[in-house]
Design a protein around this motif. Structure first.
Motif, short mmCIF file in Angstrom:
data_model
loop_
_atom_site.label_atom_id
_atom_site.label_comp_id
_atom_site.label_asym_id
_atom_site.label_seq_id
_atom_site.Cartn_x
_atom_site.Cartn_y
_atom_site.Cartn_z
N GLY A 391 11.15 24.63 40.04
CA GLY A 391 11.36 23.61 39.01
C GLY A 391 12.30 24.05 37.91
N GLY A 392 13.09 25.10 38.15
CA GLY A 392 13.99 25.62 37.12
C GLY A 392 15.06 24.65 36.67
N PRO A 393 15.82 24.02 37.59
CA PRO A 393 16.87 23.09 37.15
C PRO A 393 16.36 21.97 36.25
CG PRO A 393 17.13 23.62 39.46
CD PRO A 393 15.82 24.21 39.05
N THR A 394 15.19 21.42 36.59
CA THR A 394 14.61 20.36 35.75
C THR A 394 14.28 20.88 34.37
OG1 THR A 394 13.68 19.31 37.72
CG2 THR A 394 12.78 18.66 35.57
N TYR A 395 13.73 22.10 34.31
CA TYR A 395 13.39 22.71 33.02
C TYR A 395 14.64 22.93 32.18
CZ TYR A 395 12.19 26.41 29.70
OH TYR A 395 12.05 27.16 28.57
N VAL A 396 15.69 23.51 32.79
CA VAL A 396 16.92 23.78 32.04
C VAL A 396 17.57 22.47 31.59
CG1 VAL A 396 19.24 24.76 32.19
CG2 VAL A 396 17.32 25.96 33.23
N ALA A 397 17.59 21.48 32.49
CA ALA A 397 18.18 20.18 32.14
C ALA A 397 17.46 19.55 30.96
CB ALA A 397 18.15 19.25 33.35
N ASN A 398 16.13 19.58 31.00
CA ASN A 398 15.36 19.00 29.89
C ASN A 398 15.58 19.78 28.60
OD1 ASN A 398 14.27 17.04 31.57
ND2 ASN A 398 12.46 18.25 32.07
N ALA A 399 15.73 21.11 28.72
CA ALA A 399 15.96 21.94 27.52
C ALA A 399 17.30 21.61 26.89
CB ALA A 399 15.89 23.42 27.89
N ILE A 400 18.34 21.46 27.72
CA ILE A 400 19.67 21.16 27.18
C ILE A 400 19.72 19.75 26.61
CG2 ILE A 400 22.09 20.84 27.80
CD1 ILE A 400 21.82 23.09 29.79
N ILE A 401 19.18 18.80 27.36
CA ILE A 401 19.17 17.42 26.87
C ILE A 401 18.30 17.29 25.63
CG2 ILE A 401 18.51 15.05 27.46
CD1 ILE A 401 19.27 15.71 30.36
N GLY A 402 17.24 18.10 25.58
CA GLY A 402 16.34 18.06 24.42
C GLY A 402 16.99 18.52 23.13
N MET A 403 18.14 19.16 23.21
CA MET A 403 18.86 19.54 21.99
C MET A 403 19.41 18.33 21.26
SD MET A 403 21.07 22.81 23.32
CE MET A 403 20.30 24.26 24.05
N GLU A 404 19.46 17.17 21.97
CA GLU A 404 19.96 15.93 21.40
C GLU A 404 21.38 16.08 20.89
OE1 GLU A 404 17.19 14.49 18.53
OE2 GLU A 404 15.59 14.15 20.00
N LEU A 405 22.19 16.76 21.67
CA LEU A 405 23.60 16.93 21.34
C LEU A 405 24.41 15.81 21.98
CD1 LEU A 405 23.95 20.76 22.03
CD2 LEU A 405 23.86 19.66 19.79
N PRO A 406 25.58 15.50 21.42
CA PRO A 406 26.47 14.55 22.09
C PRO A 406 26.98 15.16 23.40
CG PRO A 406 27.57 15.56 20.22
CD PRO A 406 26.13 15.97 20.14
N ALA A 407 27.64 14.35 24.21
CA ALA A 407 28.10 14.80 25.53
C ALA A 407 28.96 16.05 25.44
CB ALA A 407 28.86 13.68 26.23
N MET A 408 29.94 16.05 24.53
CA MET A 408 30.82 17.21 24.40
C MET A 408 30.09 18.41 23.83
SD MET A 408 33.53 16.48 25.88
CE MET A 408 34.36 18.02 25.49
N GLY A 409 29.04 18.16 23.05
CA GLY A 409 28.23 19.28 22.55
C GLY A 409 27.51 19.98 23.69
N ILE A 410 26.98 19.18 24.63
CA ILE A 410 26.31 19.75 25.80
C ILE A 410 27.30 20.55 26.65
CG2 ILE A 410 25.19 19.15 27.99
CD1 ILE A 410 23.87 16.81 26.53
N ILE A 411 28.48 19.98 26.86
CA ILE A 411 29.49 20.68 27.66
C ILE A 411 29.94 21.96 26.96
CG2 ILE A 411 31.88 20.50 28.50
CD1 ILE A 411 31.27 17.55 29.09
N PHE A 412 30.05 21.91 25.63
CA PHE A 412 30.45 23.10 24.87
C PHE A 412 29.41 24.21 25.03
CE2 PHE A 412 30.73 25.56 20.87
CZ PHE A 412 32.04 25.99 20.98
N VAL A 413 28.13 23.85 25.02
CA VAL A 413 27.07 24.84 25.23
C VAL A 413 27.21 25.45 26.63
CG1 VAL A 413 24.57 25.13 25.53
CG2 VAL A 413 25.45 23.82 23.59
N MET A 414 27.49 24.61 27.63
CA MET A 414 27.68 25.12 28.99
C MET A 414 28.86 26.08 29.06
SD MET A 414 27.04 21.71 31.29
CE MET A 414 25.43 20.91 31.36
N MET A 415 29.96 25.74 28.37
CA MET A 415 31.13 26.61 28.38
C MET A 415 30.80 27.97 27.76
SD MET A 415 33.57 25.02 29.93
CE MET A 415 32.38 24.15 30.95
N LEU A 416 30.02 27.97 26.70
CA LEU A 416 29.60 29.23 26.08
C LEU A 416 28.75 30.06 27.04
CD1 LEU A 416 28.73 28.21 22.39
CD2 LEU A 416 30.71 29.51 23.19
N ILE A 417 27.84 29.38 27.75
CA ILE A 417 27.00 30.10 28.73
C ILE A 417 27.87 30.69 29.82
CG2 ILE A 417 25.20 29.80 30.47
CD1 ILE A 417 23.95 27.69 28.63
N PHE A 418 28.86 29.92 30.31
CA PHE A 418 29.77 30.45 31.33
C PHE A 418 30.52 31.68 30.82
CE2 PHE A 418 30.16 26.06 33.44
CZ PHE A 418 29.24 26.41 34.42
#
Length: 531
Positions: A391-418
């Motif tokens: 159930g990891g992907p669902t957990y991570v997805a909910n955690a990222i979406i739970g930040m309530e960031l705009p679309a580009m904010g979510i993508i920016f977080v992903m870029m930082l993780i990469f």
């Protein structure tokens, strides 16, 4: 039974610890895959019926990856790069480019970048390019008194362009894992790859002219042609290339016409430059090129232009075979890789440079490199399957979406993780472990909110994200502490050039890569120009 939040934290810490103590990524991933299932489902699954239960998911995931037909293209491209490295094709290409740009400030650095683009379009292998450029270009730069950090930064950054420029192995892996069209990924990455290469060229020109002492010009030679004559020779060589290309297209068109392959049929797309209606244009182009070569430039100048530029012909033929067969719809990715190997092999035979020693050494290198990639693939595929089952992907997805960031904010977080993961992890592991988690999240974002200038069609989001990921991985090849480009170059650099010097030379090029990444994030439609 461990909850998924605690399990995710344990996995993250354990991965960094295992990598820090020197355990290979493939084995670390495989161990953590089994550990994940044990923590989530208990140890009984290890002693249950064979072929049943959660543990069987690991075997299925590994089998699915290993039986993918496109995966065969990877050892083919590696073998082609190994043959290119050992043959004289690359050295002749460097000599030809160097003759054109020898009197240009920063000319050797420019030659290195241009040569890297051509090599990337031939094989898409990063390590081989950096090593080859280090063997050919670095000694000349140091001999002329180039700034060391400038020289090593140019070589490593340019040598890493195989990540972006098709046929990129990173794009092939991304397409395999995400079931995205690899040909569409190649097409989409073409312009961003050239954009990044042009950024390097612009930086080299500006730095070389601002600080002439960091890129001294070689001493002039009496036999060197003047600037005006060199320009005429270059135009003459381009005319020769056009004539060769037109002649090849003319023969292809005549063959298709005689065999009836280019007949006009209803609901069938016409063959590009292969229809009867194209014959007059192709023949006219050939005739015009011959007139220019023989009567405008003159036979003696044409012969000299060919003598200077003939080292570029073999690489252009290889590029035409690999990319031409893909975009021409003749073959798929795997067959094109095989055709590229045959092209390099035949050209080397005609040049009398192919020996059994070169073939054997290239095969051994291919076996070692492919073995490393395969083990990483096996381990990462197992860990990804185990984490998904827990159930990891669902957990991570909910955690990222739970930040309530705009679309580009979510993508920016992903870029930082990469970016952070790229500092410690091989790109194969990142594609296999992270992409199955991140891409579904990106696909659920409103397409109109992706980017600040222009918008992406919904069916191009996965392609854009793949190209953006590859641009991100460009940074990972230069990022300390484990930037692989630094260690590739160190293996062939003089002893007095330390890893500290090499990483210091990367700083301006990392900034350029981040600028190119920002362009992709700000203006996503750049990937759809040729789609």
């Amino acid at each position: 039974m461990v909850d998924i939040g605690t399990l995710s934290l344990i996995l993250l810490i354990a991965m960094f610890v295992l990598l820090a103590i020197g355990m290979p990524l493939g084995f670390a991933s495989a161990i953590l895959a089994v550990a994940t299932l044990v923590m989530k489902f208990g140890p009984d699954l290890l002693f249950g019926d064979f072929g049943r239960g959660p543990l069987n998911v690991l075997g299925q995931a590994i089998y699915r990856q290993m039986t993918n037909y496109v995966l065969i293209s990877i050892p083919m491209f590696i073998f082609m790069a190994a043959l290119l490295e050992r043959s004289g094709i690359a050295r002749d290409m460097y000599s030809s480019l160097n003759l054109w740009l020898s009197r240009t400030r920063g000319g050797i650095a420019l030659v290195t970048s241009i040569m890297a683009v051509i090599m990337a379009a031939m094989s898409g292998i990063i390590g081989g390019e950096v090593v080859l450029l280090g063997l050919i270009a670095l000694p000349q730069m140091l001999r002329l008194g180039y700034n060391r950090k400038f020289a090593v930064g140019t070589i490593c950054a340019s040598g890493s362009l195989g990540t972006m420029i098709p046929p990129s192995i990173v794009l092939i892996f991304y397409g395999l894992i995400t079931e995205t069209s690899i040909q569409a990924l190649f097409t989409a990455a073409f312009l961003p790859g050239l954009m990044l290469a042009s950024f390097y060229v612009i930086y080299i020109v500006i730095r070389s002219n601002l600080y002439p002492d960091q890129a001294p010009l070689p001493a002039p030679r009496p036999e060197d042609p003047s600037t005006g004559e060199k320009s005429l020779l270059f135009l003459d060589f381009l005319t020769i290339i056009v004539a060769i290309g037109a002649a090849a297209l003319l023969l292809r068109n005549l063959f298709m016409t005689v065999t009836g392959q280019n007949r006009v049929l209803e609901n069938v797309d016409p063959i590009p430059l292969g229809m009867v209606s194209d014959l007059p244009w192709i023949a006219g182009t050939l005739a015009l090129a011959l007139v220019l070569m023989l009567f405008v430039f003159g036979r003696s100048r044409t012969a000299e232009a060919w003598s200077i530029g003939k080292g570029l012909v073999a690489p252009l033929v290889v590029i035409g075979v690999v990319l031409g067969s893909i975009y021409g719809g003749i073959t798929g990715i795997t067959e094109a890789a095989g055709m590229g190997v045959v092209a390099v092999f035949v050209i080397s035979l005609l040049r009398r440079e192919m020996t059994l020693e070169i073939i054997w050494d290239s095969l051994i290198r291919t076996l070692k490199s492919t073995g490393t990639i395969i083990w990483v693939t096996i381990g990462a595929a197992a860990l990804a399957a185990a984490y998904t089952l827990a159930g990891g992907p669902t957990y991570v997805a909910n955690a990222i979406i739970g930040m309530e960031l705009p679309a580009m904010g979510i993508i920016f977080v992903m870029m930082l993780i990469f970016l952070v993961m790229g500092m410690f992890m091989d790109w194969v592991g990142i594609v296999l472990l992270i992409m199955p988690v991140f891409l579904p999240i990106v696909m659920k974002l409103p397409p109109e909110q992706i980017g600040w200038l222009g918008h992406l069609p919904p069916d191009k989001v996965a392609i854009w994200f793949g190209v953006t990921f590859c641009m991100n991985m460009q940074v990972s090849f230069l990022s300390p502490p484990f930037g692989p480009a630094a260690f590739y170059l160190k293996s062939v650099a003089p002893d007095d050039i330390s890893l500290t010097d090499i990483f210091a030379g990367f700083i301006p090029f990392i900034c350029i890569q981040l600028l190119a990444l920002a362009v992709l994030l700000i203006y996503p439609p750049i990937v759809t120009v040729f789609l």
